[in-house]
Design a protein around this motif. Structure first.
Motif, PDB file in Angstrom:
ATOM      1  N   GLY A 203     -80.212  39.071  51.801  1.00  0.00           N
ATOM      2  CA  GLY A 203     -79.155  38.075  51.970  1.00  0.00           C
ATOM      3  C   GLY A 203     -79.071  37.131  50.784  1.00  0.00           C
ATOM      4  N   VAL A 204     -77.910  36.523  50.580  1.00  0.00           N
ATOM      5  CA  VAL A 204     -77.731  35.560  49.492  1.00  0.00           C
ATOM      6  C   VAL A 204     -78.242  34.193  49.939  1.00  0.00           C
ATOM      7  N   PRO A 205     -78.654  33.330  48.999  1.00  0.00           N
ATOM      8  CA  PRO A 205     -79.092  31.975  49.355  1.00  0.00           C
ATOM      9  C   PRO A 205     -77.963  31.184  50.009  1.00  0.00           C
ATOM     10  N   THR A 206     -78.315  30.438  51.052  1.00  0.00           N
ATOM     11  CA  THR A 206     -77.305  29.727  51.822  1.00  0.00           C
ATOM     12  C   THR A 206     -77.723  28.288  52.102  1.00  0.00           C
ATOM     13  N   CYS A 207     -76.759  27.502  52.563  1.00  0.00           N
ATOM     14  CA  CYS A 207     -76.998  26.099  52.868  1.00  0.00           C
ATOM     15  C   CYS A 207     -76.055  25.674  53.981  1.00  0.00           C
ATOM     16  N   HIS A 208     -76.214  24.436  54.443  1.00  0.00           N
ATOM     17  CA  HIS A 208     -75.182  23.795  55.249  1.00  0.00           C
ATOM     18  C   HIS A 208     -74.229  23.096  54.278  1.00  0.00           C
ATOM     19  N   GLY A 209     -73.148  22.547  54.774  1.00  0.00           N
ATOM     20  CA  GLY A 209     -72.238  21.868  53.869  1.00  0.00           C
ATOM     21  C   GLY A 209     -71.196  21.054  54.601  1.00  0.00           C
ATOM     22  N   SER A 210     -70.935  19.848  54.099  1.00  0.00           N
ATOM     23  CA  SER A 210     -69.932  19.003  54.735  1.00  0.00           C
ATOM     24  C   SER A 210     -68.546  19.618  54.618  1.00  0.00           C
ATOM     25  N   GLY A 211     -68.288  20.338  53.520  1.00  0.00           N
ATOM     26  CA  GLY A 211     -66.990  20.980  53.366  1.00  0.00           C
ATOM     27  C   GLY A 211     -66.750  22.049  54.409  1.00  0.00           C
ATOM     28  N   GLY A 212     -67.794  22.808  54.725  1.00  0.00           N
ATOM     29  CA  GLY A 212     -67.658  23.838  55.747  1.00  0.00           C
ATOM     30  C   GLY A 212     -67.370  23.250  57.110  1.00  0.00           C
ATOM     31  N   MET A 213     -68.075  22.182  57.456  1.00  0.00           N
ATOM     32  CA  MET A 213     -67.817  21.531  58.735  1.00  0.00           C
ATOM     33  C   MET A 213     -66.406  20.952  58.761  1.00  0.00           C
ATOM     34  N   ALA A 214     -65.976  20.366  57.654  1.00  0.00           N
ATOM     35  CA  ALA A 214     -64.607  19.831  57.582  1.00  0.00           C
ATOM     36  C   ALA A 214     -63.593  20.944  57.783  1.00  0.00           C
ATOM     37  N   GLY A 215     -63.844  22.115  57.169  1.00  0.00           N
ATOM     38  CA  GLY A 215     -62.924  23.228  57.317  1.00  0.00           C
ATOM     39  C   GLY A 215     -62.803  23.699  58.748  1.00  0.00           C
ATOM     40  N   HIS A 216     -63.927  23.867  59.443  1.00  0.00           N
ATOM     41  CA  HIS A 216     -63.896  24.282  60.845  1.00  0.00           C
ATOM     42  C   HIS A 216     -63.205  23.215  61.701  1.00  0.00           C
ATOM     43  N   TYR A 217     -63.524  21.955  61.440  1.00  0.00           N
ATOM     44  CA  TYR A 217     -62.998  20.868  62.268  1.00  0.00           C
ATOM     45  C   TYR A 217     -61.489  20.700  62.091  1.00  0.00           C
ATOM     46  N   VAL A 218     -61.022  20.743  60.856  1.00  0.00           N
ATOM     47  CA  VAL A 218     -59.615  20.458  60.604  1.00  0.00           C
ATOM     48  C   VAL A 218     -58.720  21.536  61.209  1.00  0.00           C
ATOM     49  N   PHE A 219     -59.247  22.755  61.372  1.00  0.00           N
ATOM     50  CA  PHE A 219     -58.452  23.819  61.972  1.00  0.00           C
ATOM     51  C   PHE A 219     -58.749  24.004  63.451  1.00  0.00           C
ATOM     52  N   GLY A 220     -59.544  23.118  64.066  1.00  0.00           N
ATOM     53  CA  GLY A 220     -59.669  23.125  65.519  1.00  0.00           C
ATOM     54  C   GLY A 220     -61.055  23.302  66.083  1.00  0.00           C
ATOM     55  N   GLY A 221     -62.062  23.645  65.265  1.00  0.00           N
ATOM     56  CA  GLY A 221     -63.407  23.853  65.779  1.00  0.00           C
ATOM     57  C   GLY A 221     -64.044  22.551  66.252  1.00  0.00           C
ATOM     58  N   ARG A 222     -64.541  22.534  67.482  1.00  0.00           N
ATOM     59  CA  ARG A 222     -65.183  21.348  68.017  1.00  0.00           C
ATOM     60  C   ARG A 222     -66.578  21.652  68.581  1.00  0.00           C
ATOM     61  N   THR A 223     -66.949  22.918  68.667  1.00  0.00           N
ATOM     62  CA  THR A 223     -68.284  23.298  69.127  1.00  0.00           C
ATOM     63  C   THR A 223     -68.812  24.382  68.190  1.00  0.00           C
ATOM     64  N   GLY A 224     -70.023  24.840  68.464  1.00  0.00           N
ATOM     65  CA  GLY A 224     -70.558  25.938  67.671  1.00  0.00           C
ATOM     66  C   GLY A 224     -69.854  27.253  67.914  1.00  0.00           C
ATOM     67  N   GLY A 225     -68.942  27.285  68.884  1.00  0.00           N
ATOM     68  CA  GLY A 225     -68.229  28.517  69.172  1.00  0.00           C
ATOM     69  C   GLY A 225     -67.466  29.047  67.973  1.00  0.00           C
TER      70      GLY A 225
ATOM     71  N   LEU B 153     -58.701  18.669  51.310  1.00  0.00           N
ATOM     72  CA  LEU B 153     -58.014  17.442  51.714  1.00  0.00           C
ATOM     73  C   LEU B 153     -58.774  16.714  52.816  1.00  0.00           C
ATOM     74  N   ALA B 154     -59.403  17.473  53.710  1.00  0.00           N
ATOM     75  CA  ALA B 154     -60.185  16.845  54.772  1.00  0.00           C
ATOM     76  C   ALA B 154     -61.356  16.061  54.200  1.00  0.00           C
ATOM     77  N   LEU B 155     -61.959  16.581  53.142  1.00  0.00           N
ATOM     78  CA  LEU B 155     -63.074  15.867  52.504  1.00  0.00           C
ATOM     79  C   LEU B 155     -62.588  14.627  51.756  1.00  0.00           C
ATOM     80  N   ILE B 156     -61.518  14.776  50.993  1.00  0.00           N
ATOM     81  CA  ILE B 156     -61.000  13.647  50.217  1.00  0.00           C
ATOM     82  C   ILE B 156     -60.536  12.526  51.147  1.00  0.00           C
TER      83      ILE B 156
END
Length: 398
Positions: A272-294, A335-338
């Motif tokens: 596998g490739v090296p990975t991390c968490h990220g505020s941008g990823g959470m912003a992306g899921h949230y802005v398009f409707g994600g509210r749980t780990g689902g 845009l969600a991050l900015i």
């Protein structure tokens, strides 16, 4: 847009996973960031696509089940950029992932991460998030939206208008519509059914064993440039994002650092490739409707299916998907991050400092480290001078 990015009146207080239409929409919110980096590393280093995709998906699902939040997993951006630019061999990439996993484990268990979190002020964290948002917006507009010439611009324009119209509407998930537009375009104009049919089959991840030389080389070439960005964005900014969007959830810096570490202590041995968490990823899921780990479980499951059954044909499949659509997804994540800067607008010093850190982070070498250091120095030294400057300017206008 404001009501979607960070509606302070709507927060998830429960820990159950949901798999409704909004979670399905949120599942595609980070696609524009992850996919190009994953494809680039597979092509540049000759990685086994089945291993990369399967492990990436498993890490998504594991993170979602642990946190029960839309906290996705992302490729390490600085590492990915270096691997793609220098075409480094797979062993060095796996060694770099293992090295940064060990480094993050030490930083977490020693309490250094928690100490950094205490001394770094919120305006600096907001600046780091802004810098990442500016970088992602630049990639979206320059590298993605302009691909495929005039046709790509028309596709991007249609995707942009559809997203503006649909975003925030629960009945019709915007990201799902975007991906559908891209898939239909690919099927009509680019699909080679013969080559894709030959790529179907079952493929398990390949076992790897990074050597000591790979770990040392990966540490020097990849881990050292990555660590400042990881601390700033993957740990500090992600913790702030959880606080902003889900205030009832009390996560510690050490928790985030340990799950970051665990992913990179496992992935290298399975390709596998090296990975991390990220505020941008959470912003992306949230802005398009994600509210749980689902949303993250859905997203990760798609990668697992691709890796196990379509790994060899993944590169061909991705190359036919229109990049302008990925660009629109990435643009709204940016845009969600900015937009998070707005909570600093009440204090002019904090707002200017956050903007300064953001500009440094996205425009100079080792920008996240430079922004972190300069931002802290300005915060602790410059406040008195800024206050006096404001008084002098006010007096001169009277």
């Amino acid at each position: 847009m404001n009501s979607v990015v960070a509606d302070s009146t709507i927060h998830v207080q429960e820990r159950r996973l949901r798999f409704n239409r909004q979670e399905w929409s949120g599942a595609f919110g980070d696609l524009g960031t992850d996919l190009p980096l994953i494809v680039g590393m597979i092509l540049a280093s000759g990685l086994d696509a089945a291993s990369v995709l399967t492990l990436f998906g498993i890490m998504q699902i594991g993170t979602a089940l642990y946190y029960r939040l839309p906290m996705p997993v992302q490729p390490l951006k600085a590492m990915a950029a270096l691997v793609i630019a220098q075409k480094l061999p797979p062993g060095v990439l796996y060694g770099g992932g293992l090295a940064i996993g060990v480094c993050m484990l030490v930083l977490s268990l020693s309490g250094v991460l928690s100490w950094i979190h205490r001394v770094v002020p919120k305006p600096v964290i907001r600046g780091i998030q802004c810098g990442l948002g500016l970088q992602l917006a630049g990639i979206a507009l320059k590298d993605y939206v302009q691909m495929d010439g005039a046709t790509g611009l028309w596709i991007a324009g249609a995707g942009l208008m559809a997203t503006i119209f649909l975003i925030g509407r629960k009945r019709i998930p915007a990201a799902v519509v975007l991906v559908t537009i891209g898939a239909i375009y690919a099927l009509i104009f680019k699909m080679d059914t013969g080559s894709m049919a030959g790529a179907i089959g079952f493929h398990l991840p390949t076992l790897r064993e990074p050597t000591g030389a790979d770990v040392w080389t990966g540490f020097l070439l990849l881990a050292i440039p990555q660590i400042p960005l990881s601390i700033a964005n993957s740990v500090l900014a992600t913790k702030q994002m959880v606080t902003d969007l889900f205030p009832a959830r009390k996560l510690s810096i050490q928790q985030i650092g340990l799950t970051y570490s665990a992913m990179n202590l496992i992935s290298p041995f399975l390709g596998g490739v090296p990975t991390c968490h990220g505020s941008g990823g959470m912003a992306g899921h949230y802005v398009f409707g994600g509210r749980t780990g689902g949303s993250v479980v859905i997203y990760g499951s798609l990668y697992v299916v691709l890796g196990l059954f379509f790994g060899p044909g993944f590169e061909a499949a991705v190359q036919i998907f229109p990049l302008p659509i990925l660009g629109i997804l990435l643009l709204f994540e940016a845009l969600a991050l900015i937009a998070l800067l707005r909570d600093q607008s009440a204090d002019s010093f904090h707002f200017v400092l956050a903007a300064l850190v953001g500009l440094i982070a996205c425009s100079v070498p080792y920008g996240y480290l430079a922004g972190l250091v300069i931002g802290m120095a300005v915060y602790h030294i410059g406040r008195k001078g800024w206050t006096q400057l404001g008084r002098d300017a006010h007096g001169s206008l009277r």
